[in-house]
Design a protein around this motif. Structure first.
Motif, PDB file in Angstrom:
ATOM      1  N   ILE A  60       0.836  -1.208   0.000  1.00  0.00           N
ATOM      2  CA  ILE A  60       0.000   0.000   0.000  1.00  0.00           C
ATOM      3  C   ILE A  60       0.868   1.254   0.000  1.00  0.00           C
ATOM      4  CG2 ILE A  60      -1.648   1.348   1.365  1.00  0.00           C
ATOM      5  CD1 ILE A  60      -2.821  -1.359   2.312  1.00  0.00           C
ATOM      6  N   GLY A  61       1.865   1.263   0.843  1.00  0.00           N
ATOM      7  CA  GLY A  61       2.693   2.465   0.950  1.00  0.00           C
ATOM      8  C   GLY A  61       3.605   2.678  -0.235  1.00  0.00           C
ATOM      9  N   ASP A  62       4.276   1.614  -0.678  1.00  0.00           N
ATOM     10  CA  ASP A  62       5.277   1.747  -1.733  1.00  0.00           C
ATOM     11  C   ASP A  62       4.679   1.780  -3.134  1.00  0.00           C
ATOM     12  OD1 ASP A  62       7.158   1.688   0.258  1.00  0.00           O
ATOM     13  OD2 ASP A  62       7.690  -0.421  -0.025  1.00  0.00           O
ATOM     14  N   MET A  63       3.428   1.375  -3.252  1.00  0.00           N
ATOM     15  CA  MET A  63       2.798   1.333  -4.582  1.00  0.00           C
ATOM     16  C   MET A  63       1.626   2.308  -4.671  1.00  0.00           C
ATOM     17  SD  MET A  63       2.968  -0.337  -7.587  1.00  0.00           S
ATOM     18  CE  MET A  63       3.674  -1.955  -7.270  1.00  0.00           C
ATOM     19  N   PHE A  64       0.612   2.110  -3.847  1.00  0.00           N
ATOM     20  CA  PHE A  64      -0.635   2.851  -4.023  1.00  0.00           C
ATOM     21  C   PHE A  64      -0.555   4.274  -3.465  1.00  0.00           C
ATOM     22  CE2 PHE A  64      -2.098  -1.688  -3.787  1.00  0.00           C
ATOM     23  CZ  PHE A  64      -2.267  -1.826  -5.148  1.00  0.00           C
ATOM     24  N   TYR A  65      -0.095   4.423  -2.235  1.00  0.00           N
ATOM     25  CA  TYR A  65       0.046   5.781  -1.708  1.00  0.00           C
ATOM     26  C   TYR A  65       1.068   6.576  -2.514  1.00  0.00           C
ATOM     27  CZ  TYR A  65      -2.683   4.737   2.531  1.00  0.00           C
ATOM     28  OH  TYR A  65      -3.683   4.420   3.417  1.00  0.00           O
ATOM     29  N   GLY A  99      -9.572   2.798  -1.676  1.00  0.00           N
ATOM     30  CA  GLY A  99      -9.205   1.616  -2.439  1.00  0.00           C
ATOM     31  C   GLY A  99      -9.178   0.372  -1.584  1.00  0.00           C
ATOM     32  N   ASP A 100      -8.953  -0.752  -2.250  1.00  0.00           N
ATOM     33  CA  ASP A 100      -8.880  -2.032  -1.554  1.00  0.00           C
ATOM     34  C   ASP A 100      -8.037  -2.970  -2.409  1.00  0.00           C
ATOM     35  OD1 ASP A 100      -9.678  -3.935   0.555  1.00  0.00           O
ATOM     36  OD2 ASP A 100     -10.698  -4.946  -1.110  1.00  0.00           O
ATOM     37  N   THR A 101      -7.354  -3.901  -1.765  1.00  0.00           N
ATOM     38  CA  THR A 101      -6.538  -4.889  -2.477  1.00  0.00           C
ATOM     39  C   THR A 101      -6.769  -6.275  -1.899  1.00  0.00           C
ATOM     40  OG1 THR A 101      -4.802  -3.220  -2.801  1.00  0.00           O
ATOM     41  CG2 THR A 101      -4.207  -5.508  -3.193  1.00  0.00           C
ATOM     42  N   LYS A 102      -7.065  -7.217  -2.787  1.00  0.00           N
ATOM     43  CA  LYS A 102      -7.142  -8.626  -2.414  1.00  0.00           C
ATOM     44  C   LYS A 102      -6.213  -9.406  -3.330  1.00  0.00           C
ATOM     45  CE  LYS A 102     -10.504  -8.362   0.687  1.00  0.00           C
ATOM     46  NZ  LYS A 102     -10.642  -6.895   0.735  1.00  0.00           N
ATOM     47  N   LYS A 131      -4.685 -12.750 -13.818  1.00  0.00           N
ATOM     48  CA  LYS A 131      -3.743 -11.638 -13.610  1.00  0.00           C
ATOM     49  C   LYS A 131      -4.300 -10.580 -12.661  1.00  0.00           C
ATOM     50  CE  LYS A 131      -1.511 -12.211 -18.105  1.00  0.00           C
ATOM     51  NZ  LYS A 131      -2.416 -13.261 -18.631  1.00  0.00           N
ATOM     52  N   ILE A 132      -5.281  -9.769 -13.114  1.00  0.00           N
ATOM     53  CA  ILE A 132      -5.788  -8.698 -12.263  1.00  0.00           C
ATOM     54  C   ILE A 132      -7.173  -8.262 -12.725  1.00  0.00           C
ATOM     55  CG2 ILE A 132      -4.643  -6.931 -13.660  1.00  0.00           C
ATOM     56  CD1 ILE A 132      -4.249  -5.298 -11.064  1.00  0.00           C
ATOM     57  N   TYR A 133      -8.065  -8.053 -11.766  1.00  0.00           N
ATOM     58  CA  TYR A 133      -9.373  -7.453 -12.010  1.00  0.00           C
ATOM     59  C   TYR A 133      -9.433  -6.151 -11.211  1.00  0.00           C
ATOM     60  CZ  TYR A 133     -10.812 -12.144 -13.626  1.00  0.00           C
ATOM     61  OH  TYR A 133     -10.906 -13.344 -14.286  1.00  0.00           O
ATOM     62  N   ILE A 134     -10.167  -5.179 -11.731  1.00  0.00           N
ATOM     63  CA  ILE A 134     -10.283  -3.878 -11.069  1.00  0.00           C
ATOM     64  C   ILE A 134     -11.754  -3.496 -10.946  1.00  0.00           C
ATOM     65  CG2 ILE A 134      -9.744  -1.409 -11.213  1.00  0.00           C
ATOM     66  CD1 ILE A 134      -7.204  -2.134 -12.721  1.00  0.00           C
ATOM     67  N   ASN A 135     -12.133  -3.020  -9.769  1.00  0.00           N
ATOM     68  CA  ASN A 135     -13.480  -2.483  -9.556  1.00  0.00           C
ATOM     69  C   ASN A 135     -13.365  -1.007  -9.188  1.00  0.00           C
ATOM     70  OD1 ASN A 135     -15.664  -1.798  -7.217  1.00  0.00           O
ATOM     71  ND2 ASN A 135     -16.570  -2.955  -8.881  1.00  0.00           N
ATOM     72  N   THR A 136     -14.239  -0.194  -9.735  1.00  0.00           N
ATOM     73  CA  THR A 136     -14.223   1.242  -9.446  1.00  0.00           C
ATOM     74  C   THR A 136     -15.615   1.736  -9.068  1.00  0.00           C
ATOM     75  OG1 THR A 136     -14.670   1.809 -11.755  1.00  0.00           O
ATOM     76  CG2 THR A 136     -12.353   1.683 -11.094  1.00  0.00           C
ATOM     77  N   THR A 137     -15.632   2.804  -8.315  1.00  0.00           N
ATOM     78  CA  THR A 137     -16.847   3.589  -8.097  1.00  0.00           C
ATOM     79  C   THR A 137     -16.492   5.046  -8.353  1.00  0.00           C
ATOM     80  OG1 THR A 137     -17.804   2.060  -6.496  1.00  0.00           O
ATOM     81  CG2 THR A 137     -18.563   4.341  -6.410  1.00  0.00           C
ATOM     82  N   GLY A 138     -17.368   5.739  -9.046  1.00  0.00           N
ATOM     83  CA  GLY A 138     -17.134   7.144  -9.352  1.00  0.00           C
ATOM     84  C   GLY A 138     -18.210   8.029  -8.747  1.00  0.00           C
ATOM     85  N   ILE A 139     -17.808   9.217  -8.333  1.00  0.00           N
ATOM     86  CA  ILE A 139     -18.732  10.208  -7.763  1.00  0.00           C
ATOM     87  C   ILE A 139     -18.539  11.525  -8.506  1.00  0.00           C
ATOM     88  CG2 ILE A 139     -19.371  11.536  -5.708  1.00  0.00           C
ATOM     89  CD1 ILE A 139     -18.287   9.210  -4.032  1.00  0.00           C
TER      90      ILE A 139
END
Length: 346
Positions: free
Chosen positions: A30-35, A136-139, A148-156
Protein backbone atom coordinates in the motif's frame (compact mmCIF):
# COMPACT_ATOMS: atom_id res chain seq x y z
CA UNK A 1 10.49 0.39 -10.04
CA UNK A 2 11.34 0.30 -6.33
CA UNK A 3 10.82 -3.37 -5.48
CA UNK A 4 8.56 -4.33 -2.62
CA UNK A 5 10.30 -5.75 0.46
CA UNK A 6 8.79 -8.75 2.22
CA UNK A 7 8.59 -9.32 5.96
CA UNK A 8 12.11 -10.75 6.20
CA UNK A 9 13.74 -8.05 4.13
CA UNK A 10 14.00 -9.90 0.80
CA UNK A 11 13.35 -8.10 -2.49
CA UNK A 12 10.24 -9.48 -4.20
CA UNK A 13 9.44 -9.27 -7.91
CA UNK A 14 5.95 -10.78 -7.82
CA UNK A 15 2.78 -10.41 -5.80
CA UNK A 16 2.29 -13.20 -3.26
CA UNK A 17 -0.58 -14.18 -1.01
CA UNK A 18 1.18 -12.41 1.86
CA UNK A 19 0.51 -9.09 0.13
CA UNK A 20 -3.21 -9.62 0.71
CA UNK A 21 -2.94 -10.92 4.26
CA UNK A 22 -3.22 -7.56 6.00
CA UNK A 23 0.23 -7.75 7.57
CA UNK A 24 3.54 -6.05 6.92
CA UNK A 25 3.70 -7.13 3.26
CA UNK A 26 0.28 -5.59 2.67
CA UNK A 27 1.34 -2.35 4.33
CA UNK A 28 4.50 -2.25 2.22
CA UNK A 29 2.45 -2.75 -0.92
CA UNK A 30 0.00 0.00 0.00
CA UNK A 31 2.69 2.46 0.95
CA UNK A 32 5.28 1.75 -1.73
CA UNK A 33 2.80 1.33 -4.58
CA UNK A 34 -0.64 2.85 -4.02
CA UNK A 35 0.05 5.78 -1.71
CA UNK A 36 3.14 6.60 -3.72
CA UNK A 37 1.28 7.01 -7.01
CA UNK A 38 -2.26 7.92 -5.87
CA UNK A 39 -1.14 10.45 -3.26
CA UNK A 40 -3.68 13.20 -2.45
CA UNK A 41 -5.01 14.91 0.65
CA UNK A 42 -8.18 12.83 0.91
CA UNK A 43 -6.58 9.42 0.35
CA UNK A 44 -3.83 10.25 2.82
CA UNK A 45 -6.38 10.53 5.62
CA UNK A 46 -5.55 6.80 5.79
CA UNK A 47 -8.73 5.87 7.63
CA UNK A 48 -11.22 3.04 7.06
CA UNK A 49 -13.32 5.49 5.06
CA UNK A 50 -12.46 8.77 3.40
CA UNK A 51 -14.38 11.90 4.33
CA UNK A 52 -15.24 14.13 1.37
CA UNK A 53 -16.06 17.81 1.31
CA UNK A 54 -19.72 18.83 1.03
CA UNK A 55 -20.88 18.91 -2.61
CA UNK A 56 -23.17 21.54 -4.06
CA UNK A 57 -25.63 19.99 -6.50
CA UNK A 58 -27.12 16.60 -7.33
CA UNK A 59 -24.78 13.65 -6.85
CA UNK A 60 -24.06 11.16 -9.64
CA UNK A 61 -22.67 7.73 -8.72
CA UNK A 62 -21.53 4.87 -10.92
CA UNK A 63 -19.71 1.59 -10.38
CA UNK A 64 -17.94 -0.73 -12.78
CA UNK A 65 -15.65 -3.77 -12.93
CA UNK A 66 -12.90 -4.47 -15.44
CA UNK A 67 -11.72 -7.95 -16.40
CA UNK A 68 -10.27 -7.28 -19.86
CA UNK A 69 -7.96 -9.76 -21.55
CA UNK A 70 -5.21 -8.87 -22.42
CA UNK A 71 -4.46 -6.36 -19.66
CA UNK A 72 -2.13 -4.37 -21.94
CA UNK A 73 -3.18 -3.51 -25.50
CA UNK A 74 -2.44 -0.90 -28.19
CA UNK A 75 -3.95 2.36 -27.00
CA UNK A 76 -4.31 1.47 -23.35
CA UNK A 77 -4.35 -1.02 -20.49
CA UNK A 78 -6.74 -2.20 -17.80
CA UNK A 79 -5.74 0.72 -15.56
CA UNK A 80 -6.43 3.46 -18.09
CA UNK A 81 -9.62 1.66 -19.13
CA UNK A 82 -10.93 1.53 -15.55
CA UNK A 83 -10.61 5.29 -15.06
CA UNK A 84 -11.90 6.23 -18.53
CA UNK A 85 -14.90 3.93 -18.19
CA UNK A 86 -15.83 5.34 -14.79
CA UNK A 87 -15.28 9.00 -15.67
CA UNK A 88 -17.19 8.63 -18.94
CA UNK A 89 -20.19 7.03 -17.24
CA UNK A 90 -20.40 9.96 -14.82
CA UNK A 91 -20.09 12.49 -17.63
CA UNK A 92 -22.96 10.88 -19.58
CA UNK A 93 -25.37 12.21 -16.95
CA UNK A 94 -23.95 15.72 -17.26
CA UNK A 95 -21.96 15.36 -14.04
CA UNK A 96 -18.54 16.78 -13.37
CA UNK A 97 -16.45 13.77 -12.27
CA UNK A 98 -14.70 14.41 -8.95
CA UNK A 99 -13.72 11.22 -7.15
CA UNK A 100 -13.16 7.54 -7.82
CA UNK A 101 -12.39 4.50 -5.69
CA UNK A 102 -10.28 1.63 -6.99
CA UNK A 103 -10.36 -1.98 -5.81
CA UNK A 104 -7.86 -4.57 -7.02
CA UNK A 105 -8.24 -8.36 -7.10
CA UNK A 106 -4.78 -9.65 -7.97
CA UNK A 107 -3.63 -13.14 -8.91
CA UNK A 108 -0.59 -14.29 -6.97
CA UNK A 109 2.38 -14.29 -9.29
CA UNK A 110 1.57 -11.04 -11.06
CA UNK A 111 4.82 -9.15 -11.53
CA UNK A 112 5.30 -5.93 -9.63
CA UNK A 113 6.51 -4.33 -12.85
CA UNK A 114 3.12 -5.01 -14.49
CA UNK A 115 1.22 -3.92 -11.38
CA UNK A 116 3.14 -0.65 -11.19
CA UNK A 117 2.56 0.04 -14.89
CA UNK A 118 -1.17 -0.33 -14.26
CA UNK A 119 -1.11 1.80 -11.11
CA UNK A 120 0.83 4.58 -12.87
CA UNK A 121 -1.62 4.44 -15.77
CA UNK A 122 -4.52 4.84 -13.34
CA UNK A 123 -2.81 7.78 -11.65
CA UNK A 124 -1.98 9.54 -14.92
CA UNK A 125 -5.48 9.06 -16.37
CA UNK A 126 -7.12 10.27 -13.15
CA UNK A 127 -4.92 13.37 -13.21
CA UNK A 128 -5.86 14.04 -16.84
CA UNK A 129 -9.55 13.66 -15.96
CA UNK A 130 -9.26 15.95 -12.94
CA UNK A 131 -10.46 13.34 -10.45
CA UNK A 132 -8.98 12.18 -7.15
CA UNK A 133 -8.60 8.56 -6.09
CA UNK A 134 -10.05 8.70 -2.59
CA UNK A 135 -10.31 5.08 -1.44
CA UNK A 136 -9.20 1.62 -2.44
CA UNK A 137 -8.88 -2.03 -1.55
CA UNK A 138 -6.54 -4.89 -2.48
CA UNK A 139 -7.14 -8.63 -2.41
CA UNK A 140 -4.72 -11.32 -3.56
CA UNK A 141 -6.10 -14.73 -4.57
CA UNK A 142 -4.53 -18.08 -5.36
CA UNK A 143 -3.02 -18.53 -8.79
CA UNK A 144 -5.68 -19.61 -11.28
CA UNK A 145 -8.60 -18.02 -9.44
CA UNK A 146 -8.15 -14.67 -11.26
CA UNK A 147 -6.58 -14.00 -14.63
CA UNK A 148 -3.74 -11.64 -13.61
CA UNK A 149 -5.79 -8.70 -12.26
CA UNK A 150 -9.37 -7.45 -12.01
CA UNK A 151 -10.28 -3.88 -11.07
CA UNK A 152 -13.48 -2.48 -9.56
CA UNK A 153 -14.22 1.24 -9.45
CA UNK A 154 -16.85 3.59 -8.10
CA UNK A 155 -17.13 7.14 -9.35
CA UNK A 156 -18.73 10.21 -7.76
CA UNK A 157 -19.61 13.42 -9.58
CA UNK A 158 -21.75 16.49 -9.13
CA UNK A 159 -24.49 17.77 -11.44
CA UNK A 160 -24.95 21.51 -11.28
CA UNK A 161 -28.51 22.76 -10.86
CA UNK A 162 -28.70 24.34 -14.32
CA UNK A 163 -27.50 21.20 -16.16
CA UNK A 164 -29.97 19.87 -18.73
CA UNK A 165 -31.77 16.64 -17.83
CA UNK A 166 -30.16 13.81 -19.81
CA UNK A 167 -31.95 10.48 -20.02
CA UNK A 168 -32.81 7.71 -22.42
CA UNK A 169 -36.51 8.46 -21.98
CA UNK A 170 -36.22 12.03 -23.36
CA UNK A 171 -35.80 11.34 -27.10
CA UNK A 172 -38.32 12.94 -29.45
CA UNK A 173 -39.41 12.68 -33.08
CA UNK A 174 -36.92 14.13 -35.62
CA UNK A 175 -34.05 14.30 -33.11
CA UNK A 176 -30.67 13.74 -34.75
CA UNK A 177 -28.23 10.98 -33.81
CA UNK A 178 -24.52 11.88 -33.75
CA UNK A 179 -21.52 9.61 -33.19
CA UNK A 180 -18.20 11.11 -32.10
CA UNK A 181 -15.97 8.98 -34.34
CA UNK A 182 -15.12 5.64 -35.89
CA UNK A 183 -16.86 2.57 -34.48
CA UNK A 184 -15.51 -0.80 -33.38
CA UNK A 185 -11.88 0.21 -32.82
CA UNK A 186 -11.63 -1.10 -29.25
CA UNK A 187 -13.32 -4.43 -29.88
CA UNK A 188 -11.28 -5.19 -32.99
CA UNK A 189 -8.06 -4.17 -31.24
CA UNK A 190 -8.75 -6.58 -28.37
CA UNK A 191 -9.83 -9.40 -30.68
CA UNK A 192 -6.66 -9.02 -32.73
CA UNK A 193 -4.50 -9.49 -29.63
CA UNK A 194 -6.18 -12.60 -28.28
CA UNK A 195 -3.89 -15.64 -28.31
CA UNK A 196 -6.28 -17.77 -30.31
CA UNK A 197 -6.73 -15.17 -33.05
CA UNK A 198 -3.46 -13.22 -33.32
CA UNK A 199 -4.53 -11.07 -36.29
CA UNK A 200 -2.02 -8.51 -37.54
CA UNK A 201 -4.38 -5.53 -37.50
CA UNK A 202 -3.15 -1.95 -37.15
CA UNK A 203 -6.03 -0.68 -35.02
CA UNK A 204 -5.59 0.92 -31.60
CA UNK A 205 -8.20 0.94 -28.89
CA UNK A 206 -10.13 4.21 -28.71
CA UNK A 207 -9.94 4.07 -24.89
CA UNK A 208 -10.13 7.69 -23.81
CA UNK A 209 -11.76 10.36 -21.67
CA UNK A 210 -14.96 12.02 -22.92
CA UNK A 211 -15.73 14.46 -20.10
CA UNK A 212 -14.23 17.51 -21.81
CA UNK A 213 -16.01 16.74 -25.09
CA UNK A 214 -19.30 16.40 -23.22
CA UNK A 215 -18.78 19.73 -21.48
CA UNK A 216 -18.18 21.38 -24.86
CA UNK A 217 -21.44 19.91 -26.16
CA UNK A 218 -23.51 21.00 -23.15
CA UNK A 219 -22.05 24.49 -23.37
CA UNK A 220 -23.55 25.03 -26.84
CA UNK A 221 -26.90 23.25 -26.49
CA UNK A 222 -29.61 22.95 -23.88
CA UNK A 223 -31.52 20.59 -26.18
CA UNK A 224 -29.39 17.47 -25.86
CA UNK A 225 -31.70 14.57 -25.02
CA UNK A 226 -29.28 11.81 -24.05
CA UNK A 227 -25.57 10.95 -24.06
CA UNK A 228 -24.27 7.39 -24.07
CA UNK A 229 -20.95 5.63 -24.55
CA UNK A 230 -21.58 2.58 -26.76
CA UNK A 231 -19.36 0.06 -24.99
CA UNK A 232 -20.35 -3.63 -24.82
CA UNK A 233 -22.79 -4.41 -27.62
CA UNK A 234 -21.76 -1.38 -29.65
CA UNK A 235 -23.83 1.45 -31.02
CA UNK A 236 -26.64 -0.84 -32.24
CA UNK A 237 -27.29 -2.13 -28.74
CA UNK A 238 -27.06 1.34 -27.21
CA UNK A 239 -29.61 2.77 -29.66
CA UNK A 240 -31.97 -0.17 -29.12
CA UNK A 241 -31.90 0.50 -25.38
CA UNK A 242 -32.72 4.18 -25.96
CA UNK A 243 -35.45 3.38 -28.50
CA UNK A 244 -37.18 1.11 -26.00
CA UNK A 245 -36.75 3.61 -23.17
CA UNK A 246 -38.22 6.50 -25.17
CA UNK A 247 -40.76 4.42 -27.09
CA UNK A 248 -39.46 5.60 -30.49
CA UNK A 249 -37.80 4.18 -33.60
CA UNK A 250 -34.62 5.30 -35.34
CA UNK A 251 -33.25 5.25 -38.88
CA UNK A 252 -29.49 5.11 -39.42
CA UNK A 253 -27.72 5.88 -42.69
CA UNK A 254 -25.03 3.29 -43.38
CA UNK A 255 -23.08 5.62 -45.67
CA UNK A 256 -22.75 8.19 -42.87
CA UNK A 257 -21.39 5.81 -40.22
CA UNK A 258 -17.59 6.16 -39.79
CA UNK A 259 -15.80 2.79 -39.62
CA UNK A 260 -12.14 2.12 -40.39
CA UNK A 261 -11.40 -0.18 -43.35
CA UNK A 262 -9.36 -2.45 -41.05
CA UNK A 263 -12.35 -2.86 -38.73
CA UNK A 264 -14.64 -3.67 -41.63
CA UNK A 265 -12.18 -6.24 -43.01
CA UNK A 266 -11.71 -8.07 -39.71
CA UNK A 267 -15.44 -8.12 -39.02
CA UNK A 268 -16.04 -9.61 -42.47
CA UNK A 269 -13.49 -12.36 -41.76
CA UNK A 270 -15.09 -13.19 -38.42
CA UNK A 271 -18.69 -12.75 -39.53
CA UNK A 272 -19.32 -9.86 -37.15
CA UNK A 273 -21.28 -6.62 -37.56
CA UNK A 274 -19.19 -3.52 -36.68
CA UNK A 275 -22.23 -1.77 -35.22
CA UNK A 276 -22.29 -4.39 -32.43
CA UNK A 277 -18.56 -4.15 -31.62
CA UNK A 278 -17.48 -2.45 -28.37
CA UNK A 279 -16.08 1.07 -28.13
CA UNK A 280 -14.34 2.68 -25.15
CA UNK A 281 -13.86 6.29 -26.25
CA UNK A 282 -16.87 7.09 -28.40
CA UNK A 283 -20.00 9.07 -27.65
CA UNK A 284 -23.57 8.86 -28.94
CA UNK A 285 -25.42 12.18 -28.83
CA UNK A 286 -29.13 12.50 -29.52
CA UNK A 287 -30.11 16.14 -29.87
CA UNK A 288 -32.97 18.31 -31.12
CA UNK A 289 -32.63 18.70 -34.90
CA UNK A 290 -32.35 22.49 -34.62
CA UNK A 291 -29.14 22.16 -32.56
CA UNK A 292 -27.57 19.25 -34.43
CA UNK A 293 -25.27 21.29 -36.67
CA UNK A 294 -23.77 23.41 -33.90
CA UNK A 295 -23.28 20.34 -31.70
CA UNK A 296 -21.55 18.58 -34.58
CA UNK A 297 -19.34 21.62 -35.16
CA UNK A 298 -18.18 21.83 -31.55
CA UNK A 299 -17.58 18.07 -31.44
CA UNK A 300 -15.33 18.25 -34.51
CA UNK A 301 -13.28 20.99 -32.82
CA UNK A 302 -12.46 18.69 -29.88
CA UNK A 303 -9.66 16.09 -30.24
CA UNK A 304 -12.07 13.34 -29.15
CA UNK A 305 -14.64 14.22 -31.81
CA UNK A 306 -12.75 15.16 -34.98
CA UNK A 307 -14.47 12.38 -36.96
CA UNK A 308 -17.97 13.04 -35.60
CA UNK A 309 -20.88 12.45 -37.96
CA UNK A 310 -24.67 12.72 -37.96
CA UNK A 311 -25.63 9.10 -38.61
CA UNK A 312 -29.40 9.08 -38.32
CA UNK A 313 -32.61 10.45 -36.85
CA UNK A 314 -35.62 9.53 -34.77
CA UNK A 315 -38.59 8.55 -36.97
CA UNK A 316 -42.32 8.15 -36.61
CA UNK A 317 -42.87 4.45 -36.01
CA UNK A 318 -44.62 2.58 -33.21
CA UNK A 319 -42.39 -0.51 -33.26
CA UNK A 320 -39.47 0.73 -31.13
CA UNK A 321 -36.97 -0.48 -33.72
CA UNK A 322 -33.57 0.66 -34.97
CA UNK A 323 -33.35 0.52 -38.77
CA UNK A 324 -30.34 0.76 -41.06
CA UNK A 325 -30.68 2.27 -44.53
CA UNK A 326 -28.02 0.33 -46.44
CA UNK A 327 -25.62 1.62 -49.06
CA UNK A 328 -27.58 -0.18 -51.79
CA UNK A 329 -30.85 1.46 -50.78
CA UNK A 330 -32.43 -1.30 -48.72
CA UNK A 331 -33.51 -1.21 -45.09
CA UNK A 332 -32.83 -3.77 -42.38
CA UNK A 333 -33.53 -3.99 -38.68
CA UNK A 334 -30.72 -3.82 -36.13
CA UNK A 335 -32.05 -6.00 -33.32
CA UNK A 336 -30.63 -6.40 -29.85
CA UNK A 337 -27.82 -9.00 -30.00
CA UNK A 338 -28.28 -12.44 -28.49
CA UNK A 339 -25.50 -14.30 -26.71
CA UNK A 340 -21.96 -13.14 -25.99
CA UNK A 341 -20.21 -11.47 -28.92
CA UNK A 342 -16.82 -11.26 -27.25
CA UNK A 343 -16.18 -11.97 -23.56
CA UNK A 344 -13.92 -9.82 -21.37
CA UNK A 345 -13.81 -6.84 -23.74
CA UNK A 346 -13.63 -4.40 -20.81
Amino acid sequence: MQHIINTVGDVMDIVTLSHGSGGKATNNLIGDMFYKHFNNDILMQQNDSSVLEKLNGRIAVTTDSFVINPIFFPGGDIGKLSVCGTVNDLAMSGAKPLYITVGFIIEEGLSFDDLEKIVISIANTAKEAGVKIVAGDTKVVDKGNVDKIYINTTGIGVIEDDTVYLSGDSVKLKDKIIISGTLGDHGVCIMSKRNNLDFDVDVKSDCGLLNNLIQDILNVSKNVRVLRDPTRGGVATTLNEIANHSNVSMMLDEESIPIKDEVISMCEILGLEPLYIANEGKLVVIVDEKDADKVLEVMKSNPMGTEAMIIGEVIEDDKNKVYLKTEIGGTRILNMPEGELLPRIC
